[in-house]
Design a protein around this motif. Sequence first.
Motif, mmCIF file in Angstrom:
data_model
loop_
_atom_site.group_PDB
_atom_site.id
_atom_site.type_symbol
_atom_site.label_atom_id
_atom_site.label_comp_id
_atom_site.label_asym_id
_atom_site.label_seq_id
_atom_site.Cartn_x
_atom_site.Cartn_y
_atom_site.Cartn_z
ATOM 1 N N SER A 3 -72.537 -47.778 -30.588
ATOM 2 C CA SER A 3 -72.979 -47.834 -29.199
ATOM 3 C C SER A 3 -73.280 -46.443 -28.665
ATOM 4 O O SER A 3 -72.817 -45.433 -29.209
ATOM 5 N N PHE A 4 -74.040 -46.417 -27.585
ATOM 6 C CA PHE A 4 -74.406 -45.157 -26.940
ATOM 7 C C PHE A 4 -73.167 -44.392 -26.483
ATOM 8 O O PHE A 4 -73.079 -43.179 -26.663
ATOM 9 N N ASP A 5 -72.225 -45.090 -25.881
ATOM 10 C CA ASP A 5 -71.045 -44.408 -25.345
ATOM 11 C C ASP A 5 -70.174 -43.817 -26.455
ATOM 12 O O ASP A 5 -69.630 -42.724 -26.315
ATOM 13 N N THR A 43 -82.981 -43.547 -18.349
ATOM 14 C CA THR A 43 -82.884 -44.644 -19.321
ATOM 15 C C THR A 43 -81.656 -44.479 -20.210
ATOM 16 O O THR A 43 -80.929 -45.440 -20.482
ATOM 17 N N GLN A 47 -78.296 -46.894 -20.602
ATOM 18 C CA GLN A 47 -77.823 -47.393 -21.895
ATOM 19 C C GLN A 47 -76.374 -46.991 -22.149
ATOM 20 O O GLN A 47 -75.604 -47.744 -22.765
ATOM 21 N N ARG A 50 -74.148 -49.255 -19.950
ATOM 22 C CA ARG A 50 -74.111 -50.632 -20.455
ATOM 23 C C ARG A 50 -73.494 -50.725 -21.854
ATOM 24 O O ARG A 50 -73.355 -51.816 -22.405
ATOM 25 N N LYS A 51 -73.186 -49.553 -22.431
ATOM 26 C CA LYS A 51 -72.606 -49.483 -23.785
ATOM 27 C C LYS A 51 -73.475 -50.230 -24.800
ATOM 28 O O LYS A 51 -72.990 -50.977 -25.645
ATOM 29 N N GLU A 52 -74.775 -49.986 -24.669
ATOM 30 C CA GLU A 52 -75.720 -50.656 -25.549
ATOM 31 C C GLU A 52 -75.587 -50.155 -26.986
ATOM 32 O O GLU A 52 -75.157 -49.033 -27.234
ATOM 33 N N LYS A 53 -75.996 -51.001 -27.920
ATOM 34 C CA LYS A 53 -75.899 -50.671 -29.335
ATOM 35 C C LYS A 53 -77.078 -49.807 -29.774
ATOM 36 O O LYS A 53 -78.165 -49.862 -29.204
ATOM 37 N N ILE A 54 -76.840 -49.010 -30.815
ATOM 38 C CA ILE A 54 -77.872 -48.171 -31.400
ATOM 39 C C ILE A 54 -78.208 -48.720 -32.783
ATOM 40 O O ILE A 54 -77.312 -48.959 -33.599
ATOM 41 N N ASN A 55 -79.484 -48.908 -33.037
ATOM 42 C CA ASN A 55 -79.945 -49.358 -34.348
ATOM 43 C C ASN A 55 -79.400 -48.453 -35.451
ATOM 44 O O ASN A 55 -79.343 -47.234 -35.302
#
Length: 299
Positions: A3-5, A43, A47, A50-55
């Motif tokens: 995740s981004f975080d 942006t 991210q 929202r703790k979005e995932k990273i590919n």
Amino acid sequence: MRSFDKFYHLFQKTLQDLYTEPKEVENIFFLLMTHIFRCDKTTILLQLSRKEKINFLIYEKLIEKLWELKKNRPIQYVIGKAYFFGMEFIVNEKVFIPRPETEELVYWILQDNKNKNTSKVQIFDIGTGSGCISIALKKKKPEMEHVYAIDSYQETLDIARKNAELHNVEISFKKVDILKDSIFIPKMNKNSVSIIVSNPPYVRLSEKKLLHPNIIQYEPFQALFVPDEDPLIFYKKISFWIQKKLTGVVYVYFEINQFIYLDIIDFLKKIGFLNIEIRRDFQGFFRMIRAVYYAYKKN
């Protein structure tokens, strides 16, 4: 998937010993992320929140870049670009990374010529590096027809040319070793007006220990250092060239070493430069100087 975080926390932990200012690490993080994801800072902040995932593949690339940073490589070389005067410039280890202090020097020139007709003024950017000074001047004052960018190294000039193409400006690039060769002079008359601007090497070798390790390890040695026994070597060479080759009124703008600014002032006074003014940079150091030379006689 990461995740981004989590990557943000890993990034901070990895670099915290190299950069004492947390804000600096944060700035480097956003420079890297906005470059990799081709987006703006807002942006990335979204991210993160929202703790979005990273590919996975992108995450591997980020880890690779983080490893380069861990080895003290400057972020500008890691991502292959730097920002100067609100513009993007291609950079690598063949050119000195543009600095905010140099932006102030360019701003000074632009302010001095704000309400002047500069279409016939000749600009000489000596030691152009990435081309940031001459390109910024041409971009902000496109009526300047005669802009010459000079450097000693072909690889450096190749990058400067790419930057000129990137910003769609016409600049004449000249390969000249200013310590050995004479700089090309276009046809001039006694009423010519020239602007000489230079951010030459000015760090004495004895001051090397004061620099951040990433500067010493990666930025071009020849763009940084001068011998302790003759720290004004480039200022002398440029000034004597002005006296010998130029005619008309010559305005000189130098970026300087704050530790020897009095020596530079004394030297310029001694050889006939007038209206000498010195300015501090945003950090409060004496960093730039302007002077005028009236070269009405040709030797």
